[in-house]
Design a protein around this motif. Sequence first.
Motif, PDB file in Angstrom:
ATOM      1  N   ASP A 167      -7.843   4.588  -4.120  1.00 16.16           N
ATOM      2  CA  ASP A 167      -8.128   3.593  -3.110  1.00 16.16           C
ATOM      3  C   ASP A 167      -6.946   2.906  -2.788  1.00 16.16           C
ATOM      4  OD1 ASP A 167      -9.559   1.331  -1.776  1.00 16.16           O
ATOM      5  OD2 ASP A 167      -9.114   0.099  -3.402  1.00 16.16           O
ATOM      6  N   TYR A 168      -5.855   2.800  -3.846  1.00 18.45           N
ATOM      7  CA  TYR A 168      -4.481   2.192  -3.383  1.00 18.45           C
ATOM      8  C   TYR A 168      -3.856   3.153  -2.453  1.00 18.45           C
ATOM      9  CZ  TYR A 168       0.125   0.713  -4.193  1.00 18.45           C
ATOM     10  OH  TYR A 168       1.483  -0.209  -4.106  1.00 18.45           O
ATOM     11  N   TYR A 169      -3.599   4.383  -2.842  1.00 16.39           N
ATOM     12  CA  TYR A 169      -2.867   5.273  -1.943  1.00 16.39           C
ATOM     13  C   TYR A 169      -3.550   5.769  -0.598  1.00 16.39           C
ATOM     14  CZ  TYR A 169       0.352   5.645  -5.630  1.00 16.39           C
ATOM     15  OH  TYR A 169       1.347   5.498  -6.737  1.00 16.39           O
ATOM     16  N   SER A 170      -4.954   5.364  -0.380  1.00 14.31           N
ATOM     17  CA  SER A 170      -5.380   5.550   0.693  1.00 14.31           C
ATOM     18  C   SER A 170      -5.070   4.744   1.925  1.00 14.31           C
ATOM     19  CB  SER A 170      -7.027   5.625   0.590  1.00 14.31           C
ATOM     20  OG  SER A 170      -7.300   4.275   0.495  1.00 14.31           O
ATOM     21  N   GLY A 171      -4.283   3.825   1.647  1.00 14.83           N
ATOM     22  CA  GLY A 171      -3.797   2.916   2.664  1.00 14.83           C
ATOM     23  C   GLY A 171      -2.574   3.604   3.266  1.00 14.83           C
ATOM     24  N   GLY A 172      -2.323   2.961   4.745  1.00 15.83           N
ATOM     25  CA  GLY A 172      -1.358   3.379   5.497  1.00 15.83           C
ATOM     26  C   GLY A 172       0.067   3.121   5.215  1.00 15.83           C
ATOM     27  N   PHE A 173       0.080   1.902   4.320  1.00 14.69           N
ATOM     28  CA  PHE A 173       1.514   1.325   3.903  1.00 14.69           C
ATOM     29  C   PHE A 173       2.540   1.178   5.030  1.00 14.69           C
ATOM     30  CE2 PHE A 173       0.036   3.773   0.085  1.00 14.69           C
ATOM     31  CZ  PHE A 173       0.212   2.959  -0.911  1.00 14.69           C
ATOM     32  N   ASP A 174       1.759   0.697   6.298  1.00 17.17           N
ATOM     33  CA  ASP A 174       2.509   0.335   7.535  1.00 17.17           C
ATOM     34  C   ASP A 174       2.353  -1.026   7.996  1.00 17.17           C
ATOM     35  OD1 ASP A 174      -0.202   0.598   7.888  1.00 17.17           O
ATOM     36  OD2 ASP A 174      -0.197   1.979   9.616  1.00 17.17           O
ATOM     37  N   GLY A 175       2.140  -1.749   7.172  1.00 17.10           N
ATOM     38  CA  GLY A 175       1.749  -3.115   7.661  1.00 17.10           C
ATOM     39  C   GLY A 175       3.168  -3.956   7.106  1.00 17.10           C
TER      40      GLY A 175
END
Length: 243
Positions: A167-175
């Motif tokens: 769930d954590y690594y499914s984020g885009g990390f682009d915010g």
Amino acid sequence: MSTTADLIAALKKELKAAQMTYADLARQLNLAESSVKRMLARGDMPLSRIDAICRALRLDFAELARRVAEAQPLLKELTLEQEKAVVADEKLLLVSICVLSQWTLEQMTSAYRLTEAECVKCLAQLDRIGIIDLKPGNRYRLKLAKAFRWRPHGPVMNFFRDNVALDYYSGGFDGPAEGLLLVHGSVSRSLAPVFLERLQRVAQDFAQQHLADQKLPEAAREGYTLVLAMRRWEFDAFMRLRR
């Protein structure tokens, strides 16, 4: 919980600080000096006698117990049984994470669907487990060292691997203020621990900033989760291609 030996060791320090000799204490207790020496040397006496010595020192017994509790070494890691107890209940695990961030009871109940009674129950469980020292007014003292970590292959880390990592690594990390860095390299074995130490300092800086910013209004703060890792590793698909 403080042992009798811990309390007596603390009393000896208080006697020295107050410059009260065994002879002085013996007169206060109406005992022979030899009896006082023998009693303190054994490291075991009834609580009523400890309370009498506290009165002679004009020291509240509760204050002595508090000093002993705060002098206990902080935990760098929980036992397997302690971690099992933490992950056995989802709400208890949530409150555990909150106390690691030193949230107040009010912050927990306002941020999550937890009643005050549920939070207090969880705090009492964490006190029994040994993670916190629960105080009056539902305040608490964290009994974990700054270098505390969950057991690498223990129940808590296994829970996060199974339920949280994807769930954590499914984020885009682009915010805003988000990022995911993936760096691979070969470095000297003697220098690798230096890089790990730097990562540990970043984690400590993040944790200390969290505590410092608790005085800011909630609107000025945002919740972030920092994950730092370094290990000897190569993607399994690449390993299969190695000669």
